[in-house]
Design an enzyme around this catalytic site. Sequence first.
Site, PDB file in Angstrom:
ATOM      1  N   GLN A 100      96.006  30.504  13.413  1.00  0.00           N
ATOM      2  CA  GLN A 100      94.808  29.725  13.719  1.00  0.00           C
ATOM      3  C   GLN A 100      95.217  28.521  14.567  1.00  0.00           C
ATOM      4  O   GLN A 100      96.066  27.722  14.155  1.00  0.00           O
ATOM      5  CB  GLN A 100      94.123  29.253  12.440  1.00  0.00           C
ATOM      6  CG  GLN A 100      92.791  28.565  12.692  1.00  0.00           C
ATOM      7  CD  GLN A 100      92.194  28.004  11.416  1.00  0.00           C
ATOM      8  OE1 GLN A 100      92.717  27.050  10.848  1.00  0.00           O
ATOM      9  NE2 GLN A 100      91.098  28.600  10.961  1.00  0.00           N
ATOM     10  N   TYR A 172      86.098  19.552  12.932  1.00  0.00           N
ATOM     11  CA  TYR A 172      87.128  19.336  13.945  1.00  0.00           C
ATOM     12  C   TYR A 172      86.554  19.386  15.368  1.00  0.00           C
ATOM     13  O   TYR A 172      85.348  19.487  15.551  1.00  0.00           O
ATOM     14  CB  TYR A 172      88.272  20.310  13.707  1.00  0.00           C
ATOM     15  CG  TYR A 172      88.802  20.192  12.301  1.00  0.00           C
ATOM     16  CD1 TYR A 172      89.322  18.974  11.847  1.00  0.00           C
ATOM     17  CD2 TYR A 172      88.726  21.250  11.400  1.00  0.00           C
ATOM     18  CE1 TYR A 172      89.768  18.828  10.536  1.00  0.00           C
ATOM     19  CE2 TYR A 172      89.173  21.113  10.097  1.00  0.00           C
ATOM     20  CZ  TYR A 172      89.694  19.904   9.664  1.00  0.00           C
ATOM     21  OH  TYR A 172      90.124  19.760   8.374  1.00  0.00           O
ATOM     22  N   ARG A 323      91.106  29.844  -1.717  1.00  0.00           N
ATOM     23  CA  ARG A 323      91.470  29.212  -2.988  1.00  0.00           C
ATOM     24  C   ARG A 323      91.931  30.206  -4.046  1.00  0.00           C
ATOM     25  O   ARG A 323      92.900  29.925  -4.768  1.00  0.00           O
ATOM     26  CB  ARG A 323      90.296  28.359  -3.494  1.00  0.00           C
ATOM     27  CG  ARG A 323      90.109  27.069  -2.717  1.00  0.00           C
ATOM     28  CD  ARG A 323      88.840  26.346  -3.090  1.00  0.00           C
ATOM     29  NE  ARG A 323      87.656  27.087  -2.658  1.00  0.00           N
ATOM     30  CZ  ARG A 323      86.401  26.722  -2.929  1.00  0.00           C
ATOM     31  NH1 ARG A 323      86.174  25.633  -3.638  1.00  0.00           N
ATOM     32  NH2 ARG A 323      85.389  27.426  -2.488  1.00  0.00           N
ATOM     33  N   CYS A 345      90.688  31.602 -10.308  1.00  0.00           N
ATOM     34  CA  CYS A 345      90.214  30.405  -9.609  1.00  0.00           C
ATOM     35  C   CYS A 345      88.773  30.080 -10.017  1.00  0.00           C
ATOM     36  O   CYS A 345      87.877  30.926  -9.926  1.00  0.00           O
ATOM     37  CB  CYS A 345      90.284  30.611  -8.103  1.00  0.00           C
ATOM     38  SG  CYS A 345      89.678  29.204  -7.144  1.00  0.00           S
ATOM     39  N   CYS A 348      87.897  24.407  -8.953  1.00  0.00           N
ATOM     40  CA  CYS A 348      87.954  23.021  -9.423  1.00  0.00           C
ATOM     41  C   CYS A 348      88.263  22.072  -8.273  1.00  0.00           C
ATOM     42  O   CYS A 348      88.035  20.860  -8.373  1.00  0.00           O
ATOM     43  CB  CYS A 348      88.999  22.869 -10.525  1.00  0.00           C
ATOM     44  SG  CYS A 348      90.709  23.099  -9.968  1.00  0.00           S
TER      45      CYS A 348
END
Length: 371
Positions: A100, A172, A323, A345, A348
């Site tokens: 990326q 961005y 995540r 997951c 959190c």
Amino acid sequence: MSILFEPVRIKNIVLRNRFVRSATYDGFADSSGHVSDGQMKLFSDLADGGVGLIMAGIAYVHHTGQISPFQNSIAGDEFVPGFKKLTKAVHDRGAGIALQIFHGGREAKYLKTKNVLPIAPSVVENDQYYRGEYRKITDSEIWEIIQAFGDGARRAKEAEFDAVQVHGAHAYLLGQFLSPYTNKRQDQWGGSLENRLRIYSEIYKDIRKKVGEDYPVFIKIGVQDGFPGGLEFDEGKQAAEFLANLGFDSLEISQGLRGERYEGTEYKAHINSLDKEAYYRNWCREIKCQTDIPIMMVGGLRTLSLMKEIIQNREADFISLCRPLICEPSLINQWKTDEHKKARCISCNKCVDEIYKGRPISCVQTKKDNH
């Protein structure tokens, strides 16, 4: 075999399944922007864990785009050997890997430690969503950054990445150009949607010129800002269609500028029930209906049966996870043998907090369990 685990082609890459590790800043690069031993382990573990395509992010293409002292750079040829070592490790483990490529725009606050102001399309007066000092980018600087994206893609190809993904989402630089909230320019780079997309178009053309027609070029696009008065989905959907027609080989659908942390952002918190998952599903479904190129769906996906439904319904072509793979790098292999397994997951967001504290990304809960 589940449709999720069948081999699939995207342009000229054949991947072992439809699972994508969505790019994130990991904070493991060394202080000069090179690949570190920690990153070699991070990406090797992800490849061993069964993911089909790893998006490595966020590599800055130009020195004005750096947001952290521990961020990978693709802004010079000297970074190619380290990345080449990384791609080989991932390929040896059966996964694909893309890089990326990125510019932080006004979010590049790290520059201020060097007495340099970050740059943005325009300066927003009385901005209630952003606090920070920055300046308006000049026309010549825009062209310099466009060329830097092309050079970064060329280097990624030399490093044997299977593809590049342009980061055109979140808070961005490219997201700042697309949003009417942050782009108040009166020249060819601002105003109409066509003008606000011009930098995307020129970046794509420069990349293509430098990597050729056969090399896969993806984009992550933010199709709606996280607050009123910013980019609305109607325009975001038009932008996605424009980029697909332009020639990008895949769209990963996400959010534009952030609102309040974490609600209304790309990092929604406490996804602990099925109805909270796939929070960009409607966006993906609408965009998928108007384009033939592969769509990657990211955003709170946790349940395998839901992911299977999304692919079977042709709402998306790939499932992007971040995540859950920070928490469990081997999650894909576990799902392959146990489709009823629940991802650990719970969103959190303590992994994200680690980044804000200047530490490498990691699952705090997993650390506790291992002690």
